[in-house]
Design a protein around this motif. Structure first.
Motif, short mmCIF file in Angstrom:
data_model
loop_
_atom_site.label_atom_id
_atom_site.label_comp_id
_atom_site.label_asym_id
_atom_site.label_seq_id
_atom_site.Cartn_x
_atom_site.Cartn_y
_atom_site.Cartn_z
N LYS A 3 -26.48 -5.27 -24.77
CA LYS A 3 -25.40 -6.16 -25.21
C LYS A 3 -25.53 -7.46 -24.42
CE LYS A 3 -21.48 -4.54 -24.23
NZ LYS A 3 -20.18 -3.90 -24.11
N HIS A 128 -23.25 -11.29 -30.66
CA HIS A 128 -23.88 -10.32 -31.54
C HIS A 128 -25.10 -10.88 -32.26
CE1 HIS A 128 -20.64 -7.43 -31.02
NE2 HIS A 128 -19.80 -8.44 -31.14
N ALA A 148 -15.84 -0.62 -30.28
CA ALA A 148 -17.28 -0.65 -30.52
C ALA A 148 -17.86 0.75 -30.55
CB ALA A 148 -17.97 -1.50 -29.46
N GLU A 149 -17.25 1.67 -29.80
CA GLU A 149 -17.72 3.06 -29.82
C GLU A 149 -17.52 3.68 -31.19
OE1 GLU A 149 -15.66 4.89 -26.56
OE2 GLU A 149 -16.64 3.59 -25.10
N ASN A 150 -16.55 3.17 -31.94
CA ASN A 150 -16.32 3.64 -33.31
C ASN A 150 -17.08 2.80 -34.33
OD1 ASN A 150 -14.54 5.65 -32.45
ND2 ASN A 150 -12.83 4.19 -32.41
N ASN A 151 -17.99 1.95 -33.85
CA ASN A 151 -18.82 1.09 -34.68
C ASN A 151 -18.03 0.04 -35.46
OD1 ASN A 151 -21.30 2.19 -33.91
ND2 ASN A 151 -20.97 3.91 -35.30
#
Length: 173
Positions: A3, A128, A148-151
């Motif tokens: 990232k 990004h 972000a962990e859940n996209n």
């Protein structure tokens, strides 16, 4: 995937030709403060311009720091939102965590020569992608980390423009 976390710097230049009300207030306040503070350095000399003072008077580079308190109230009025910078749908979104006032030019006897820059430094952003001349960014906050962990993450698309710079870049795993 690594990232990329960036901090943007927006350099807002303010001078006699500035038309926005906030800019005019900053201009007037910094000029009055410059005139008062510069007297401490120019006393007993013929130097009236900022450049002359920098070249000839010890410690004159401190003037920018001495003028800074004259704008802190105006900076607080912004509510930590950078002026002038909009996302692709026309909303101000970029928050800043610090600023720095810089005297570019000035003269005790000539208000028209007074010019300052306010450098705004953004909160950390995740960079990004770059699409043409646009940056796709999102906030680098705990809420966005869990999203972000859940996209799914809320993003902003902002056009690159003059006086915007990536002032730091950091890679995270």
């Amino acid at each position: 995937m690594q990232k990329r976390v960036i901090i943007l710097c927006y350099r807002k230049i303010i001078d006699i030709r500035s038309v926005k009300q906030w800019d005019k207030l900053v201009f007037e306040s910094t000029y009055l403060e410059f005139k008062m503070q510069a007297q401490n350095f120019s006393q007993g000399t013929d130097y009236t311009s900022y450049a002359q003072l920098l070249r000839n008077v010890p410690n004159a580079q401190r003037l920018s720091g001495m003028v800074t308190p004259s704008v802190t109230g105006y900076i607080q009025q912004l509510g930590s939102i950078m002026p002038d910078i909009l996302n692709n749908i026309g909303r101000r979104f970029l928050t800043f965590s610090k600023f720095q006032l810089e005297i570019i030019n000035s003269d005790i006897n000539d208000k028209e020569k007074h010019q300052v820059a306010v450098n705004f430094y953004s909160e950390p952003l995740v960079w990004h992608d770059t699409i043409d001349n646009y940056l796709l960014v999102s906030g680098h906050s705990p809420e966005n980390q869990s999203a972000a962990e859940n996209n799914v993450v809320a993003t902003n698309l902002m056009q690159l423009q003059p006086y915007i710079n990536i002032s730091s870049l950091q890679y995270h795993n």
